[in-house]
Design a protein around this motif. Structure first.
Motif, mmCIF file in Angstrom:
data_model
loop_
_atom_site.group_PDB
_atom_site.id
_atom_site.type_symbol
_atom_site.label_atom_id
_atom_site.label_comp_id
_atom_site.label_asym_id
_atom_site.label_seq_id
_atom_site.Cartn_x
_atom_site.Cartn_y
_atom_site.Cartn_z
ATOM 1 N N LEU A 159 71.014 28.317 56.910
ATOM 2 C CA LEU A 159 69.903 28.787 57.739
ATOM 3 C C LEU A 159 70.064 28.401 59.209
ATOM 4 O O LEU A 159 69.694 29.170 60.096
ATOM 5 C CB LEU A 159 68.580 28.239 57.216
ATOM 6 C CG LEU A 159 67.892 29.032 56.099
ATOM 7 C CD1 LEU A 159 66.583 28.368 55.715
ATOM 8 C CD2 LEU A 159 67.654 30.472 56.519
ATOM 9 N N SER A 181 61.459 32.354 54.025
ATOM 10 C CA SER A 181 62.488 31.947 53.071
ATOM 11 C C SER A 181 61.837 31.145 51.955
ATOM 12 O O SER A 181 60.859 30.426 52.190
ATOM 13 C CB SER A 181 63.567 31.105 53.766
ATOM 14 O OG SER A 181 64.532 30.646 52.848
ATOM 15 N N SER A 212 58.270 28.701 54.800
ATOM 16 C CA SER A 212 58.722 28.583 53.418
ATOM 17 C C SER A 212 57.531 28.860 52.526
ATOM 18 O O SER A 212 56.529 28.147 52.567
ATOM 19 C CB SER A 212 59.270 27.179 53.140
ATOM 20 O OG SER A 212 59.550 27.015 51.758
ATOM 21 N N GLU A 250 63.040 36.944 53.032
ATOM 22 C CA GLU A 250 64.002 36.448 52.029
ATOM 23 C C GLU A 250 65.324 36.077 52.707
ATOM 24 O O GLU A 250 66.399 36.490 52.288
ATOM 25 C CB GLU A 250 64.233 37.502 50.937
ATOM 26 C CG GLU A 250 62.985 37.974 50.248
ATOM 27 C CD GLU A 250 62.416 36.973 49.259
ATOM 28 O OE1 GLU A 250 62.873 35.824 49.247
ATOM 29 O OE2 GLU A 250 61.491 37.344 48.526
ATOM 30 N N ALA A 251 65.235 35.274 53.763
ATOM 31 C CA ALA A 251 66.423 34.927 54.542
ATOM 32 C C ALA A 251 67.458 34.181 53.706
ATOM 33 O O ALA A 251 68.662 34.390 53.873
ATOM 34 C CB ALA A 251 66.019 34.076 55.755
ATOM 35 N N ASP A 252 67.004 33.311 52.803
ATOM 36 C CA ASP A 252 67.964 32.577 51.973
ATOM 37 C C ASP A 252 68.765 33.515 51.083
ATOM 38 O O ASP A 252 69.953 33.325 50.860
ATOM 39 C CB ASP A 252 67.241 31.524 51.135
ATOM 40 C CG ASP A 252 66.105 32.107 50.303
ATOM 41 O OD1 ASP A 252 65.562 33.163 50.690
ATOM 42 O OD2 ASP A 252 65.759 31.509 49.265
#
Length: 463
Positions: free
Chosen positions: A194, A186, A46, A156-158
């Motif tokens: 997630l 993320s 993060s 930028e997984a979120d």
């Protein structure tokens, strides 16, 4: 923090690439991610936008591929991203860092001819940067193949989850070998979706929380201007562009129609402005971003499609014409400025219907937002009206204090019998037949008179 990139023992060609990019010392995310990634550890990171995470996953990937060459084979690393702009931005980073190497990378996104992309894949690039939708199409048609994949990066997984790419990402993971190394980046690790991805993607990952998103960015100042309506916002925005000192400004709206309207207004007001949104094809997007980078325009009006992936030097001003829908969106919008140690400024135009959302965003991100006023364009709206606290009667928390008029008014008394009959149909009173509309005495008198008349006439009274 590591003092120098030389501590990572990177190849000389990558050190020259770093010097070309202007990197002098690692950022916090680079200092923590690069050593672990070089050791082959799965990572779940993060990190705030603009923290240098692109180089954090590109450098160890490129170092591995330079140390262990493969003469033949397919793609060795895949970087999945949510938007075309972010894909091209990562590719530009790669071209700068790898300018003194022989490594190759290609971009596969929507909005480009499939035949051209198939030709790219036939070159077997070591690194593939792609958006999920188009890549999955090429995998299903057997034009792309991930059997030789060694590293899978989700950036930028979120945002990918918010855009509905979860199923596509899972399908792409199934196409890749399970022994790969996986890195997930993320803005927040608390996104509810997630877990659906991480269970399939990561194996005993190391979790790193770097530059938490709710901490204030030290290089960005936050301001807000109160507005009455969209027409008032346009006049305020024009004043800001005409009177504030800036090099490049990014103006955000929530809709495509809103972006088109604001862009047309600025162009009619002699501002060098352009519009960027999701309906533009890739060639037009590239042309507009090129104009902004070269100084052909100095104002870009965009929807959130530009909130991720744009890393343009000199972007020192972000204006929220429409307030974003969430704190995370505010974070990514304002993260387009104040990058790589540069100072930035973020200003939001806040209307009457947006006040509560602005307060929620400020609480969520722990922001200190400075009020800003434009002389001659002040809003009639001055924030929500503050309600006066209601006084309460002593000894009773439920009853309000009566006004003086209510206290002086004589209180009507209710008998217990009247209270019990509330809601019931009232029966006629036997003590007051006249009030009830009955005349029983009159009926009896008439009956006796009729009987006497019958006897006098000799007729029998009917029974």
């Amino acid at each position: 923090m590591t003092a120098s990139f030389s501590d990572f023992r990177l190849p000389e060609s990558l050190m020259r690439g770093l010097a070309r990019c202007g990197y002098r010392e690692p950022t916090q995310v680079q200092a923590q991610v690069i050593p672990l990634a070089m050791d082959g550890v799965d990572l779940m990171v993060s990190a705030a936008t603009g923290s240098g995470k692109t180089a954090a996953f590109l450098l160890p990937t490129m170092q591995r591929f330079m140390d262990v060459r493969k003469a033949q084979g397919g793609t060795r690393a895949l970087v999945l991203v949510p938007t075309r702009e972010l894909a091209r931005q990562i590719h530009d980073h790669f071209m700068q860092l790898g300018s003194y190497t022989r490594l190759t990378a290609e971009v596969i996104t929507g909005g480009e001819p499939r035949a051209h992309q198939v030709a790219k894949l036939r070159r077997n690039p070591e690194i593939l940067i792609a958006t999920p939708g188009r890549l999955l199409e090429l995998l299903d048609s057997h034009h792309a193949e991930l059997g030789d994949l060694e590293i899978l990066v989700l950036d930028e997984a979120d945002r990918m989850l918010d855009m509905g790419f979860a199923d596509d990402v899972l399908a792409i993971i199934q196409h890749s070998p399970p022994e790969r190394q996986s890195l997930l980046f993320s803005a927040t690790l608390h996104h509810r979706g997630l877990a659906k991805i991480t269970d399939s993607l990561l194996r005993a990952p190391e979790v790193l929380v770097i530059d938490p998103v709710r901490e204030q960015h030290p290089d960005i100042s936050h301001q807000m201007v109160l507005s009455d309506d969209p027409a008032h916002k346009r006049q305020q925005l024009l004043w800001l562009l005409q009177n504030e000192t800036f090099e490049k400004t990014l103006v955000f709206t929530n809709t495509r129609d809103g972006a088109e309207g604001v862009g047309a207004f600025l162009q009619a007001s002699k501002q060098r402005a352009a519009v960027l949104h999701g309906l533009l094809d890739q060639r037009e997007r590239n042309r507009i971003i090129g104009l902004l980078q070269s100084g052909g325009i100095h104002v870009l009006v965009a929807t959130d499609v530009a909130a991720r992936g744009l890393d343009i030097p000199g972007m020192d001003y972000v204006v929220n014409f429409d307030l974003p829908r969430s704190g995370d969106d505010y974070l990514h919008r304002t993260g387009r400025t104040g990058r790589a140690g540069a100072k930035g400024r973020a200003l939001s135009l806040v209307g009457p219907t947006e006040w509560n959302r602005m307060e929620s965003i400020a609480r969520y991100l722990n922001l200190e937002i400075e009020p800003f006023s434009i002389t001659g364009l002040e809003a009639k709206f001055a924030g929500p009206k503050r309600r006066k606290p209601t006084a309460k009667r002593a000894g009773s928390g439920r009853e309000r204090v009566r006004s003086a008029e209510q206290r002086d008014k004589p209180k009507k008394k209710h008998r217990l019998k009247d209270r019990k009959s509330i809601g019931k149909r009232r029966k006629p009173s036997s003590t007051s037949p006249v009030e009830a509309g009955h005349t029983p005495l009159r009926k009896k008198q008439t009956a006796r008179e009729g009987a006497g008349a019958a006897k006098a006439s000799g007729k029998k009274e009917p029974t």
